[in-house]
Scaffold this motif. Structure first.
Motif: not given
Length: 385
Positions: A352-373
């Protein structure tokens, strides 16, 4: 009735491979008249084509056959290296045992089913390995009513799937062989080496020994995660050729497979598949990142202990499709984090914590790059708690 016409028996959720692909099997049997190993329904080359497909090319019958099309493109059914399938076919043609190993969810069982259907015309001769599987599943049992009435006779003998395959010269499948206890597994040692099975209770009769007919062999599967559950003996290992089925390397091929199987699953549930390709792309990306421990951009990712297999991805995609069809309302993308959490929680609570870590890593960085999805997925982080 031709082989391309559909029959309408009682509804079944899943048809065995030999029925699902009956038209292709009949076509290939007529299309390739080359030499076949004893007992085989198709030539080795046709078996490979059946499993891997004809690369979009239409094959042509050498002469017209009633009930068969003159041309047919064979669809690919297994996504993996053609060389792997060819080695499997060569092993079976040499009447040697074949053991398919790999991580869970890499289509080992599907490959064994396809091979058995193409080689023997049936995939039904199967033993499901469990801790409760007994030697009877590999040898024989008894009809106890007849045994009490007649004593040990051939009429009272109940063939196991292995014994049936020996009598008829067919392929028998043993699923999850390392789930069986070692003493049960070793019942196969003499069968694979001597190609015969003794029935001591029928001594002094012609049925005391059953010899394997030409074409008999065994396809077994074993998960790498199950090593140590019931380790195979050295003697049994020597009687198998080992082939490792790896996860799908190509992202586009994996996405195509996931969509095709998810669409079929939702259609079986009585609905149309209504999940956008963009959502499926996000699903595939998450699974591949977590499986490999590295994102598509090259960022490090902590891998969960749970196997993020293609089979699991298919189940998530199908669940999204069923939800979109029967419980509409809102964006189906909003359901993705919850289903991912259901996958990673299966083995290790720390995942569970590893999935949260994935959200705080690649998901957040992709969001910051401007991807709406990915921005929307980042906003849904709270649903992972």
């Amino acid at each position: 009735m031709t082989v391309t016409e559909e029959t309408a028996p009682a509804a079944r959720q899943v048809l065995p491979a030999e029925e699902r692909h009956a038209a292709e099997l009949a076509f290939l049997a007529a299309q390739d008249p080359g030499p076949r190993p004893p007992g085989w329904a198709l030539t080795p080359r046709a078996v490979v084509t059946f499993v891997c497909g004809s690369d979009g090319a239409e094959l042509t019958l050498p002469k017209r056959r009633a009930g068969l099309p003159t041309k047919l493109a064979i669809a690919p059914k297994f996504v993996g290296e053609r060389a792997l399938v060819e080695r499997c076919v060569v092993t079976l043609a040499g009447e040697r045992g074949l053991l398919l190993t790999g991580e869970p969810g890499t289509a080992k069982s599907m490959l064994s089913e396809l091979l058995a259907a193409a080689v023997s015309g049936t995939s039904a001769l199967t033993v499901q390995g469990t801790a409760g599987t007994t030697e009877d599943a590999f040898r024989y049992g008894w009809n106890y009513a007849l045994l009490l009435a007649q004593g040990p006779t051939s009429q009272a003998l109940v063939d196991s799937p292995v014994l049936s395959a020996m009598r008829t010269g067919r392929v028998v499948r043993v699923e999850e062989i390392t789930r069986c206890l070692p003493e049960v597994q070793d019942a196969l040692v003499s069968i694979l080496s001597d190609r015969r099975l003794s029935v001591p209770e029928l001594t002094a009769t012609e049925d005391a020994v059953v010899s394997a007919a030409p074409g008999f062999t065994v396809i077994a599967t074993a998960n790498l995660r199950d090593r140590g559950v019931s380790e195979m003996s050295a003697a049994l290992k020597r009687r198998f050729n080992f082939e490792t089925v790896a996860p799908i390397a190509d992202a586009d091929a994996e996405a195509t497979l996931i969509r095709r199987q998810a669409v079929a699953a939702v259609q079986r549930a009585g609905a149309a598949f209504g999940v956008d390709d963009a959502v499926l792309d996000a699903l595939v990306t998450v699974f591949r990142d977590l499986r490999s421990g590295r994102s598509a951009e090259g960022w490090d990712v902590e891998r969960p202990g749970t196997v993020m297999s293609t089979a699991e991805a298919v189940q998530v995609a199908a669940s999204l499709g069923v939800a979109a069809a029967y419980l509409p309302g809102g964006d189906v993308l909003d359901l993705l984090p919850g289903h991912l959490l259901g996958v990673v929680r299966k083995d290790d609570p720390a995942d569970h914590g590893r999935l949260l870590g994935y959200w705080d890593g690649p998901v957040r960085r992709r969001a910051e790059d401007g991807s709406p999805m990915w921005r929307r997925l980042w906003d849904l982080r709270g649903s992972l708690r």
